[in-house]
Motif scaffolding. Sequence first.
Motif, mmCIF file in Angstrom:
data_model
loop_
_atom_site.group_PDB
_atom_site.id
_atom_site.type_symbol
_atom_site.label_atom_id
_atom_site.label_comp_id
_atom_site.label_asym_id
_atom_site.label_seq_id
_atom_site.Cartn_x
_atom_site.Cartn_y
_atom_site.Cartn_z
ATOM 1 N N VAL A 285 -4.039 39.832 30.400
ATOM 2 C CA VAL A 285 -4.576 39.322 29.133
ATOM 3 C C VAL A 285 -4.479 37.810 29.049
ATOM 4 O O VAL A 285 -5.063 37.202 28.147
ATOM 5 C CB VAL A 285 -3.867 39.965 27.910
ATOM 6 N N VAL A 286 -3.739 37.181 29.971
ATOM 7 C CA VAL A 286 -3.568 35.728 29.969
ATOM 8 C C VAL A 286 -4.691 35.103 30.774
ATOM 9 O O VAL A 286 -4.772 35.277 31.990
ATOM 10 C CB VAL A 286 -2.202 35.330 30.558
ATOM 11 N N LYS A 287 -5.568 34.372 30.134
ATOM 12 C CA LYS A 287 -6.728 33.777 30.789
ATOM 13 C C LYS A 287 -6.463 32.298 31.056
ATOM 14 O O LYS A 287 -6.874 31.409 30.305
ATOM 15 C CB LYS A 287 -7.979 33.956 29.926
ATOM 16 N N LEU A 288 -5.759 32.038 32.167
ATOM 17 C CA LEU A 288 -5.410 30.656 32.503
ATOM 18 C C LEU A 288 -6.631 29.818 32.860
ATOM 19 O O LEU A 288 -6.608 28.597 32.726
ATOM 20 C CB LEU A 288 -4.430 30.652 33.675
ATOM 21 N N ASP A 289 -7.701 30.479 33.304
ATOM 22 C CA ASP A 289 -8.892 29.750 33.751
ATOM 23 C C ASP A 289 -10.016 29.750 32.728
ATOM 24 O O ASP A 289 -11.167 29.488 33.071
ATOM 25 C CB ASP A 289 -9.389 30.338 35.058
ATOM 26 N N LYS A 290 -9.725 30.054 31.472
ATOM 27 C CA LYS A 290 -10.824 30.112 30.500
ATOM 28 C C LYS A 290 -11.444 28.733 30.317
ATOM 29 O O LYS A 290 -10.758 27.696 30.371
ATOM 30 C CB LYS A 290 -10.358 30.700 29.172
ATOM 31 N N ALA A 291 -12.755 28.736 30.093
ATOM 32 C CA ALA A 291 -13.506 27.483 29.999
ATOM 33 C C ALA A 291 -14.466 27.539 28.826
ATOM 34 O O ALA A 291 -14.887 28.607 28.391
ATOM 35 C CB ALA A 291 -14.284 27.229 31.291
ATOM 36 N N ALA A 292 -14.812 26.349 28.329
ATOM 37 C CA ALA A 292 -15.778 26.230 27.244
ATOM 38 C C ALA A 292 -17.181 26.511 27.775
ATOM 39 O O ALA A 292 -17.403 26.656 28.982
ATOM 40 C CB ALA A 292 -15.698 24.837 26.634
ATOM 41 N N ALA A 293 -18.150 26.577 26.874
ATOM 42 C CA ALA A 293 -19.527 26.878 27.257
ATOM 43 C C ALA A 293 -20.077 25.854 28.241
ATOM 44 O O ALA A 293 -20.913 26.177 29.096
ATOM 45 C CB ALA A 293 -20.409 26.956 26.015
ATOM 46 N N ASP A 294 -19.596 24.602 28.161
ATOM 47 C CA ASP A 294 -20.070 23.555 29.075
ATOM 48 C C ASP A 294 -19.305 23.537 30.392
ATOM 49 O O ASP A 294 -19.513 22.661 31.231
ATOM 50 C CB ASP A 294 -20.000 22.186 28.403
ATOM 51 N N GLY A 295 -18.395 24.509 30.571
ATOM 52 C CA GLY A 295 -17.652 24.590 31.819
ATOM 53 C C GLY A 295 -16.333 23.842 31.833
ATOM 54 O O GLY A 295 -15.564 23.967 32.792
ATOM 55 N N SER A 296 -16.049 23.074 30.790
ATOM 56 C CA SER A 296 -14.796 22.319 30.761
ATOM 57 C C SER A 296 -13.625 23.266 30.510
ATOM 58 O O SER A 296 -13.737 24.225 29.745
ATOM 59 C CB SER A 296 -14.853 21.251 29.663
ATOM 60 N N PRO A 297 -12.482 23.028 31.171
ATOM 61 C CA PRO A 297 -11.330 23.935 31.017
ATOM 62 C C PRO A 297 -10.764 23.890 29.607
ATOM 63 O O PRO A 297 -10.803 22.854 28.936
ATOM 64 C CB PRO A 297 -10.325 23.407 32.041
ATOM 65 N N LEU A 298 -10.267 25.045 29.159
ATOM 66 C CA LEU A 298 -9.680 25.157 27.833
ATOM 67 C C LEU A 298 -8.171 25.303 27.956
ATOM 68 O O LEU A 298 -7.677 26.185 28.670
ATOM 69 C CB LEU A 298 -10.251 26.368 27.094
ATOM 70 N N SER A 299 -7.455 24.464 27.253
ATOM 71 C CA SER A 299 -6.013 24.617 27.199
ATOM 72 C C SER A 299 -5.663 25.494 26.001
ATOM 73 O O SER A 299 -6.490 25.722 25.116
ATOM 74 C CB SER A 299 -5.328 23.254 27.065
ATOM 75 N N PHE A 300 -4.446 26.028 25.991
ATOM 76 C CA PHE A 300 -4.003 26.835 24.859
ATOM 77 C C PHE A 300 -2.490 26.770 24.775
ATOM 78 O O PHE A 300 -1.807 26.361 25.732
ATOM 79 C CB PHE A 300 -4.488 28.281 24.978
ATOM 80 N N VAL A 301 -1.963 27.133 23.652
ATOM 81 C CA VAL A 301 -0.525 27.054 23.421
ATOM 82 C C VAL A 301 0.202 27.972 24.401
ATOM 83 O O VAL A 301 -0.073 29.170 24.471
ATOM 84 C CB VAL A 301 -0.177 27.453 21.968
#
Length: 404
Positions: A285-301
């Motif tokens: 369930v942990v998505k370390l590689d999630k990215a925004a629609a433009d492909g930029s990486p998303l950080s999270f708490v």
Amino acid sequence: MTTDPRAADAAHDRLSPLHDEHVALGAHLTSFGGWQMPLRYTSDLAEHRAVREAAGLFDLSHMGEVEVTGPGAAAALDHALVGHLSAVTPGRARYTMLCAEDGSVLDDLVVYRLDVERFLVVANAGNADLVARELIARADGFEAVVTDRGSATALIAVQGPRAEEIVAGLVEAGEDAAPTESGVQVVRDMKYYAAAPVTLTAGDGAVEALVARTGYTGEDGFELFVPAPRAAALWRTVLDAGRPLGLVPAGLSARDSLRLEAGMPLYGHELDTTTTPFEAGLGRVVKLDKAAADGSPLSFVGRDALAARRASPPARVLVGLRGLGRRPARAGYAVVAPGGGGEAPQVGTVTSGAPSPSLGHPIAMAYVTPELSAEGTELAVDVRGRAEPVVVVPLPFYRRPQRP
């Protein structure tokens, strides 16, 4: 004179919108997560078996509901939670977690995407206020509004092999006095972890419900989110419609034995602030590689801590245990080397345990050291000074049979 602390807790517990219904049905009530909730109505075994064989009706109004809306709602949840919520399509749901900066689990959640800019986050009862506060804080700076809907919402679950038949039969009648085909088809065609608004019959009127094909029992089933003032009418309607099909009201005790058989974690047992998703076998369930629609990486708490945790060997692993004797392990009992008694070194701790009504033998979940986590490993549990033999088995313990 002494005061029973349980009585003191009960005096301050919140009451479900269905409290009077439970009292009328003779339910045995208990304090749970700051609420007075039904533990059982008749017997734990009868209620458990009804869910496996026909259907059970549960009051889940103690769960928390938090709505997140606005153009930045998806981005706010991507930042706040470990999952990739912006990738969820409207009408679907996702199991995810709220973690602290150190990667520990603050709560496990189900998030429904109701529309492009509207999400519903469902939290565990004891953590509902914390989840609402954290989401408000973590949404700061995003174009999102976080609203606690818990007090205004009731949640009723219909679980079991006849759940679809029962819920489809509740679809509000049209002008021809027959259920509208579209509403019935919405229910029948609904996929697992999906949700849709459906008008249901409730007493002499109707109620607009969010109907979700989700649950916590290992069976097929639906969860019905409705305005709290209409909950009692819907509860009585479901009972009346379901009784001829074998449905019974079911309490927390049956819910716990059902979820244990299905290998589902319970916050405060398998998950807590000393645990990350990886120890619990829920690293997916942990998505370390999630990215925004433009492909930029998303950080999270919690991302950095969770990335480090995934890269390091675990200190403990959650496993299933099958009891080879008759005495069940219980939460908190020590797991020891096989053949050991009170002097044997502890190699783990039971998180949940009970006799399995469906399987006919004791089952438990426990954290053990990694070298003892392989399927078939023989261990023991110290049950009041006596070593009861157990063997490591895969989770879940129970899978519902494929039905036509």
